[in-house]
Design a protein around this motif. Structure first.
Motif, PDB file in Angstrom:
ATOM      1  N   MET A   1       6.179  -0.059  -9.095  1.00 35.33           N
ATOM      2  CA  MET A   1       7.411   0.463  -8.514  1.00 35.33           C
ATOM      3  C   MET A   1       8.005  -0.621  -7.630  1.00 35.33           C
ATOM      4  O   MET A   1       7.301  -1.298  -6.898  1.00 35.33           O
ATOM      5  N   SER A   2       9.307  -0.778  -7.696  1.00 32.87           N
ATOM      6  CA  SER A   2       9.972  -1.812  -6.904  1.00 32.87           C
ATOM      7  C   SER A   2      10.090  -1.380  -5.434  1.00 32.87           C
ATOM      8  O   SER A   2       9.931  -0.212  -5.107  1.00 32.87           O
ATOM      9  N   LYS A   3      10.367  -2.353  -4.591  1.00 39.11           N
ATOM     10  CA  LYS A   3      10.500  -2.063  -3.161  1.00 39.11           C
ATOM     11  C   LYS A   3      11.637  -1.093  -2.892  1.00 39.11           C
ATOM     12  O   LYS A   3      11.515  -0.202  -2.058  1.00 39.11           O
ATOM     13  N   GLY A   4      12.748  -1.272  -3.589  1.00 40.82           N
ATOM     14  CA  GLY A   4      13.909  -0.417  -3.369  1.00 40.82           C
ATOM     15  C   GLY A   4      13.635   1.039  -3.728  1.00 40.82           C
ATOM     16  O   GLY A   4      14.016   1.945  -2.992  1.00 40.82           O
ATOM     17  N   SER A   5      12.975   1.275  -4.858  1.00 36.36           N
ATOM     18  CA  SER A   5      12.695   2.655  -5.247  1.00 36.36           C
ATOM     19  C   SER A   5      11.613   3.265  -4.364  1.00 36.36           C
ATOM     20  O   SER A   5      11.621   4.475  -4.118  1.00 36.36           O
ATOM     21  N   ALA A   6      10.686   2.453  -3.870  1.00 35.51           N
ATOM     22  CA  ALA A   6       9.661   2.966  -2.955  1.00 35.51           C
ATOM     23  C   ALA A   6      10.297   3.410  -1.636  1.00 35.51           C
ATOM     24  O   ALA A   6       9.937   4.458  -1.082  1.00 35.51           O
ATOM     25  N   LYS A   7      11.261   2.628  -1.150  1.00 34.32           N
ATOM     26  CA  LYS A   7      11.975   3.013   0.069  1.00 34.32           C
ATOM     27  C   LYS A   7      12.753   4.294  -0.152  1.00 34.32           C
ATOM     28  O   LYS A   7      12.828   5.147   0.740  1.00 34.32           O
ATOM     29  N   THR A   8      13.313   4.448  -1.336  1.00 35.38           N
ATOM     30  CA  THR A   8      14.079   5.656  -1.649  1.00 35.38           C
ATOM     31  C   THR A   8      13.180   6.880  -1.635  1.00 35.38           C
ATOM     32  O   THR A   8      13.560   7.932  -1.098  1.00 35.38           O
ATOM     33  N   VAL A   9      11.986   6.768  -2.201  1.00 32.79           N
ATOM     34  CA  VAL A   9      11.040   7.891  -2.193  1.00 32.79           C
ATOM     35  C   VAL A   9      10.652   8.231  -0.759  1.00 32.79           C
ATOM     36  O   VAL A   9      10.578   9.414  -0.388  1.00 32.79           O
ATOM     37  N   ALA A  10      10.414   7.217   0.061  1.00 33.21           N
ATOM     38  CA  ALA A  10      10.035   7.460   1.451  1.00 33.21           C
ATOM     39  C   ALA A  10      11.150   8.170   2.213  1.00 33.21           C
ATOM     40  O   ALA A  10      10.911   9.141   2.937  1.00 33.21           O
ATOM     41  N   TRP A  11      12.380   7.698   2.059  1.00 37.69           N
ATOM     42  CA  TRP A  11      13.503   8.333   2.759  1.00 37.69           C
ATOM     43  C   TRP A  11      13.798   9.724   2.205  1.00 37.69           C
ATOM     44  O   TRP A  11      14.235  10.601   2.946  1.00 37.69           O
ATOM     45  N   LEU A  12      13.561   9.935   0.921  1.00 34.85           N
ATOM     46  CA  LEU A  12      13.726  11.267   0.344  1.00 34.85           C
ATOM     47  C   LEU A  12      12.742  12.239   0.989  1.00 34.85           C
ATOM     48  O   LEU A  12      13.080  13.396   1.261  1.00 34.85           O
ATOM     49  N   GLY A  13      11.531  11.766   1.256  1.00 36.02           N
ATOM     50  CA  GLY A  13      10.545  12.595   1.948  1.00 36.02           C
ATOM     51  C   GLY A  13      10.997  12.980   3.344  1.00 36.02           C
ATOM     52  O   GLY A  13      10.813  14.119   3.779  1.00 36.02           O
ATOM     53  N   VAL A  14      11.610  12.037   4.054  1.00 33.64           N
ATOM     54  CA  VAL A  14      12.129  12.339   5.388  1.00 33.64           C
ATOM     55  C   VAL A  14      13.250  13.375   5.297  1.00 33.64           C
ATOM     56  O   VAL A  14      13.312  14.316   6.090  1.00 33.64           O
ATOM     57  N   PHE A  15      14.112  13.216   4.313  1.00 27.57           N
ATOM     58  CA  PHE A  15      15.224  14.152   4.144  1.00 27.57           C
ATOM     59  C   PHE A  15      14.720  15.554   3.815  1.00 27.57           C
ATOM     60  O   PHE A  15      15.210  16.542   4.371  1.00 27.57           O
TER      61      PHE A  15
END
Length: 77
Positions: free
Chosen positions: A1-15
């Motif tokens: 998984m790329s860094k960008g998509s990993a950050k997206t998953v993390a921020w989706l969890g926060v949301f």
């Protein structure tokens, strides 16, 4: 998984965790747990994309402040 998509998953969890504050009840608790898990998994993938040990991903439990810890890790790739 790329860094960008990993950050997206993390921020989706926060949301998702943030949305659970407005739901309440058992469903809200379940959403909060899902959000926390998504934040940790996203940070684990982010740490692995930086060629770091997966345990660095547990910074995600301190989301979103913990994202600074993962983001500050040097990229070993």
């Amino acid at each position: 998984m790329s860094k960008g998509s990993a950050k997206t998953v993390a921020w989706l969890g926060v949301f998702v965790g943030w949305i659970s504050n407005f739901i309440g009840g058992e469903f809200g608790i379940a959403l909060a747990l899902i959000g926390a898990a998504a934040a940790v998994v996203g940070c684990i993938f982010w740490a692995q994309a930086k060629k770091r040990h997966w345990a660095h991903g547990f910074w995600g439990l301190l989301a979103p402040i913990g994202f600074i810890g993962v983001g500050a890790l040097e990229d070993r790739s």
